[in-house]
Structure formats: C-alpha cells, structure tokens
Design a protein around this motif. Structure first.
Motif, PDB file in Angstrom:
ATOM      1  N   GLY A 369       0.814  -1.218   0.000  1.00  0.00           N
ATOM      2  CA  GLY A 369       0.000   0.000   0.000  1.00  0.00           C
ATOM      3  C   GLY A 369       0.842   1.260   0.000  1.00  0.00           C
ATOM      4  N   ALA A 370       1.870   1.304   0.842  1.00  0.00           N
ATOM      5  CA  ALA A 370       2.728   2.491   0.891  1.00  0.00           C
ATOM      6  C   ALA A 370       3.483   2.671  -0.419  1.00  0.00           C
ATOM      7  CB  ALA A 370       3.707   2.381   2.054  1.00  0.00           C
ATOM      8  N   SER A 371       3.886   1.575  -1.056  1.00  0.00           N
ATOM      9  CA  SER A 371       4.609   1.673  -2.334  1.00  0.00           C
ATOM     10  C   SER A 371       3.687   2.213  -3.428  1.00  0.00           C
ATOM     11  CB  SER A 371       5.158   0.301  -2.730  1.00  0.00           C
ATOM     12  OG  SER A 371       6.062  -0.176  -1.741  1.00  0.00           O
ATOM     13  N   LEU A 372       2.465   1.680  -3.514  1.00  0.00           N
ATOM     14  CA  LEU A 372       1.514   2.187  -4.510  1.00  0.00           C
ATOM     15  C   LEU A 372       1.122   3.631  -4.212  1.00  0.00           C
ATOM     16  CD1 LEU A 372      -0.859  -0.910  -4.891  1.00  0.00           C
ATOM     17  CD2 LEU A 372       0.842  -0.090  -6.535  1.00  0.00           C
ATOM     18  N   LEU A 376       1.770   6.904  -6.647  1.00  0.00           N
ATOM     19  CA  LEU A 376       0.696   7.824  -7.022  1.00  0.00           C
ATOM     20  C   LEU A 376       1.008   9.240  -6.542  1.00  0.00           C
ATOM     21  CD1 LEU A 376      -2.119   8.104  -8.296  1.00  0.00           C
ATOM     22  CD2 LEU A 376      -3.107   7.474  -6.083  1.00  0.00           C
ATOM     23  N   SER A 377       1.603   9.357  -5.368  1.00  0.00           N
ATOM     24  CA  SER A 377       1.940  10.676  -4.814  1.00  0.00           C
ATOM     25  C   SER A 377       2.966  11.406  -5.683  1.00  0.00           C
ATOM     26  CB  SER A 377       2.498  10.521  -3.395  1.00  0.00           C
ATOM     27  OG  SER A 377       1.540   9.973  -2.530  1.00  0.00           O
ATOM     28  N   ILE A 378       3.899  10.655  -6.277  1.00  0.00           N
ATOM     29  CA  ILE A 378       4.912  11.278  -7.138  1.00  0.00           C
ATOM     30  C   ILE A 378       4.248  12.003  -8.302  1.00  0.00           C
ATOM     31  CG2 ILE A 378       6.797  10.801  -8.748  1.00  0.00           C
ATOM     32  CD1 ILE A 378       7.652   8.524  -6.891  1.00  0.00           C
ATOM     33  N   PHE A 379       3.338  11.309  -8.974  1.00  0.00           N
ATOM     34  CA  PHE A 379       2.687  11.917 -10.150  1.00  0.00           C
ATOM     35  C   PHE A 379       1.763  13.073  -9.735  1.00  0.00           C
ATOM     36  CE2 PHE A 379       3.798   7.703 -11.815  1.00  0.00           C
ATOM     37  CZ  PHE A 379       4.429   8.069 -12.995  1.00  0.00           C
TER      38      PHE A 379
END
Length: 559
Positions: A369-372, A376-379
């Motif tokens: 979850g943290a990786s996904l 998403l946060s990067i974009f």
C-alpha cells in the motif's frame, strides 16, 4: 509535452475522484437508504432515528468535551515544548525535539492500552503499587473516564501541534518582546500582548488540526472510553454497526455525515488560516538571528521536568507492554513478579493462526500500500507543483480533501461502495481504503521535494529527446529520494497501525494487527496483547530503519 501533462492531470483527477469522492457520495446515498440490501430505497428515517434519540445528545456532549479539551491540552503542551526547544538554552534540545514527534511512531491503540494497563481501576499496575504503598482500599486513579481519554489523546496528538507551532516559534523575532519590555511591560503582559497574538495563526491552526484528528480518533475512545461506558461519536458509530442482530449502516452513515461535514469545514478553515498568515510575518531580512533566552535557575528544574515527560511519553508505554508480555497476569513489579516471568504469552501469539494472519495482512498492506501510494503521490505532486493550470488546482484540492476523512466515517462510505463489488470483504478493499485516506501523507513530503527541483532540468531532458516518463525516471525520481523515503515511511507507519478504517472494513480472513490487538483488549487478554504489541512496534522501527538505509543507498551523489 503540454498535451501529455494535460492528459496526466485529468487521469489523476479521475483516480483521485474515485478514491476520495466515491465513498463520500456513497456515504450520502447510504444515509438516505434503508439498508445495504435496500440501496436506492430512499428515506429520511435514519436521520430522524439519530437526531430524535436522547442518548445521541449525551454522546454529542461527550464528543465536544473530549475533542475540545484534548486539542487544547495538545496545543498548550506543544506551545510549552516549542518555546523551550526553540527559544531557550535548555540542555538536550535535539533529543527533546525528536521526542516531541516520536509518538507518531507508536500505534495509538498500543499507547492507549499501555495506559489502561497502568491505571485501570481493577488491576492497573500503578494503581496496585499505590494501593500497596499507602494501604488504600480503592484504586486512586481510573483511566476509563473522559479525563483519562483527554490526557491520553492529548499526548498522542502532541506531534501534530508541535510540528505546526515549532517552526513559527523558531522564526519569531524576539526584538518585538524586547521593545515591549523597554516600554515597561512585564514578562506575562509581553507574553499575552505580543508573543501569543503574533503566533495566533500557528496556535489556532494547531488547535483546529488537533480537533480534526480527535474527531477521527477511535483507538482511545474504544480502549479507554467503552469500558467506562463513555461514548463519543466514533464509538457510537462502531456500536451501531457491530451490535444487535443486524448492523444499521444507514444510521451509521447519517451520524458519519455530521462528522464529515464538520471535519471538512475545519480543514478548510485551517487551510485559510495558514494561507493568510503572511500578515503575521516578523522575520523579513537575511540578517535575522533568533535570540536565545537564558533560563538561569529554572534550567535544571525544567530539564528534569522534560526528562520525566519524555519518559512518560516514550519509554513508559513500551516498558509496560514489555513487562506485561512476560508476567502471567497483572502484577506489581517485584522479585516475585520477575521470578514468575515466562514466554507463554509470546508462544500463544506465535501459535495463534489469526494473530499470524493479522501480521501477514498488515505487512502486505503497509509495504504494498505504501509503495503504490508513494508512486501515485509522485505523479500527483508533480502535477500540483510543475503544471500550473486550473485542473492542477482541482487536483490539489482533491488531494487535501481526504486528510479530513475520519477513518471510521469514511470506512462506512467505503462499505456502501464495496458491498456491490467483488472487492467486498477482501484485503483489496482495505488497501484501496488505506491509500484513499492516507494519500496526503505521501503527497506533502513529495510536494516539498518537487519545489526544490528546477524546471530547467526537465526541459533539458526533453530537448535531448527523452520522453516524459523517461525524464521522470532518469532525472526527477533520483532527485526525489529524500521526499520518496519520507512519504513512504509516513504512509507505511500509518498503514501498519491503522485501526478505525479497519474495524469497519475487515472481515474474517482480513484482520489486521491493530484489529487483533483491539480484540485482545476487549477480551482482557493483556499478556497476548502486549506480546503482539511489542512485535508491532519492533516491525515499525525495522521498516523505518530499512527505508532510511535504502534511501541513503540510492541518494544521488552531487559534486
């Protein structure tokens, strides 16, 4: 380039709308529906049932007292600590600054349980100790009260208030106070007429944000409030969907709507106040240097007070859990207690299939979850910072909206959303709910990191023929490593300890560690609870250390 950015922006708006608006829409629809099996059969009976119930107003009164005084306690404590850490010559500043935010790393349910182990009226360790020493017939303290809830919640929300007040305190120009004293004002008058008014935006912002987090709190009200029959809105909703023959999700949604509207309103008040704080700026020149106040004779007493406070805040909860995990039952520390220590609770936990399953589920949710969520946060952060359009402004508003979602409330919304899909009662429902609720914790560090990267780097990459994704992967991402690590750690720790959303969405087979700890608490299995809690804290620390080591390994080298 512009077309690609525009397509990315609208794609992210759609994704974020599904994550943040869908459960809210379903919560609204659910509050007007007769039940999960009668979706679309609209009625206002759920609202009538809630607001005509006399017990609801007692719960509402408890909530106002709990939320208001907990937030006030957190804010006053943060103001005191920020002043000592940033404005005085108190010894050990760095240590106390770190300690002020460490409670964010301790799962709230474990912090609440540790205080229950210390001060519950039947066999609390500290109560038993005081009763033995002073020959008391009754326990002197009862943590299962509204006062106990306020104290524990206030300590837990301290980091939120501290992280807002401390930067404002650090940049406060002390010459304003000196001018006040030159004109004859004493220390107290200067404090209330100069210092606090200038810091008003930070203080009020901290208070409002603490109010929002208290509204969303479930761990403290469930562990400390429910045994003493002191209910707040969060536990009122929980009882609505867990007691009785048929869970009333429509009634829970009606109550949740009230909390959600209030929480969102407070968040936007907070945003308005932080945006309009420029008129309170007191530092404008590069030559500013904050003046350190000499504590003189008060230095040693204040240092001792902070040491005691640090022990209560950090070491005591962990030591209580560790001690309880080895003794056969609640006992005052003594030679007899230490002689009777054994590993039975640890063996029971490690041989319990549900506890092991909850560990597996929590690790999956926190790592995947943290990786996904970080990806998403990067974009999202890229679009918010680098793409200056109205659409990016909409994206920013959507990204901040979920910060105001109380977990148990939005969990009801997700329940209505998932019940008609194959995701219902699966681990994937929890994964989506976690990402939707805690996405702002990944976006904020990433946004700060993007601000530091000049657009010329991306333009040069594009001129050399690199595609948008190649530019992100080869140029931008390596420079974002500190922000990526910070965002991942924040999201991973939030996912690993999450309770309020989990109690609504988890089903047999999808239990998490926090849910299992709450179950042990309800059953009075303090030894097993403590053993599982120590495992939980150890894994949290290991995740943070590992993420930092990986981040340092991939950090770009600059000359």
């Amino acid at each position: 380039m512009r077309k690609r950015q525009s397509r990315l922006t609208y794609l992210l708006i759609v994704i974020l709308a599904l994550l943040t608006l869908s459960p809210v829409v379903m919560l609204v629809v659910g509050s007007f529906s007769k039940g999960l099996n009668a979706f679309g059969n609209f009625t206002i009976s759920k609202y009538v049932s809630v607001y005509s119930d006399p017990a609801f107003y007692a719960v509402l009164g408890n909530t106002l007292v709990f939320v208001g005084f907990s937030a006030l306690f957190s804010t006053i404590l943060a103001l005191f600590l920020a002043y000592l850490n940033n404005r005085t010559n108190i010894p050990g500043k760095f240590m106390f600054k770190v300690i002020s935010v460490v409670p964010m790393m301790i799962p709230h349910v474990l912090f609440a349980v540790s205080w229950a182990l210390l001060l519950n009226p039947s066999n609390g360790i500290l109560n038993l100790l005081l009763m033995n020493i002073f020959k008391l017939e009754n326990a002197p303290f009862n943590i299962y009260t509204i006062r106990g809830m306020i104290m524990v919640e206030g300590l837990l929300d301290l980091p939120i208030a501290y992280l807002i007040i401390a930067p404002a305190m650090a940049s406060f120009d002390i010459s304003l106070e000196e001018s006040s004293r030159v004109f004859g004002a004493g220390n107290m008058k200067t404090l209330f007429r100069v210092t606090l008014p200038v810091l008003r935006p930070a203080i009020l912002a901290a208070f409002i944000l603490c109010v929002v987090r208290c509204l969303a709190s479930f761990a403290v009200p469930s562990v400390l409030g429910m045994p003493g029959r002191t209910y707040v809105l969060a536990t009122y909703i929980y009882r609505t969907v867990t007691t009785g023959f048929i869970a009333d999700y429509g009634k829970a949604a009606a109550v949740g709507m009230s909390i959600l509207v209030l929480s969102i309103s407070l968040i936007y008040v907070y945003r308005y106040m932080t945006r309009s704080s420029e008129k309170y700026v007191t530092v404008s020149s590069r030559g500013f240097k904050p003046v350190v106040i000499e504590l003189k004779k008060a230095k040693v007493p204040l240092f001792i007070i902070l040491l005691i406070f640090s022990f209560i805040l950090i070491m005591l909860p962990i030591l209580v859990l560790l001690y309880t995990s080895f003794v056969p039952y609640s006992m005052v520390p003594s030679a007899k207690a230490f002689a009777s220590m054994n590993l039975s609770h640890w063996k029971n936990v490690l041989n319990d299939p549900i506890s092991l399953l909850s560990l597996k589920n929590s690790l999956f949710l926190c790592i995947v979850g943290a990786s996904l969520g970080t990806l998403l946060s990067i974009f999202i952060s890229y679009v918010i910072v680098k793409v200056k359009t109205r659409a990016s402004g909409v994206l920013e508003s959507l990204s901040f909206l979920s910060f105001s979602f109380p977990g148990i409330v939005i969990g009801i919304g997700f329940m209505w959303f998932f019940v008609r899909t194959p995701l219902y009662s699966t681990i994937w429902a929890l994964l989506i709910g976690y990402i939707a609720t805690y996405l702002p914790y990944g976006i904020r560090p990433m946004t700060s990191a993007f601000i530091q990267i000049h657009s010329h780097l991306e333009e040069s990459s594009t001129v050399c023929g690199a595609s948008f994704l190649t530019t992100i992967r080869r140029i931008v991402a390596p420079l974002l490593v500190p922000g990526i690590v910070s965002g991942w750690i924040l999201m991973a720790t939030m996912f690993f300890r999450e309770l309020s959303l989990s109690v609504v969405l988890s089903r047999p087979g999808t239990e998490t560690m926090a849910v299992q700890i709450l179950k042990f608490s309800n059953d009075g299995l303090w030894g097993r609870l403590s053993a599982l809690g120590i495992i939980m804290i150890g894994i949290s620390i290991l995740l943070v250390v590992t993420a930092n080591l990986v981040g340092n390994h991939f950090k770009p080298v600059t000359d």
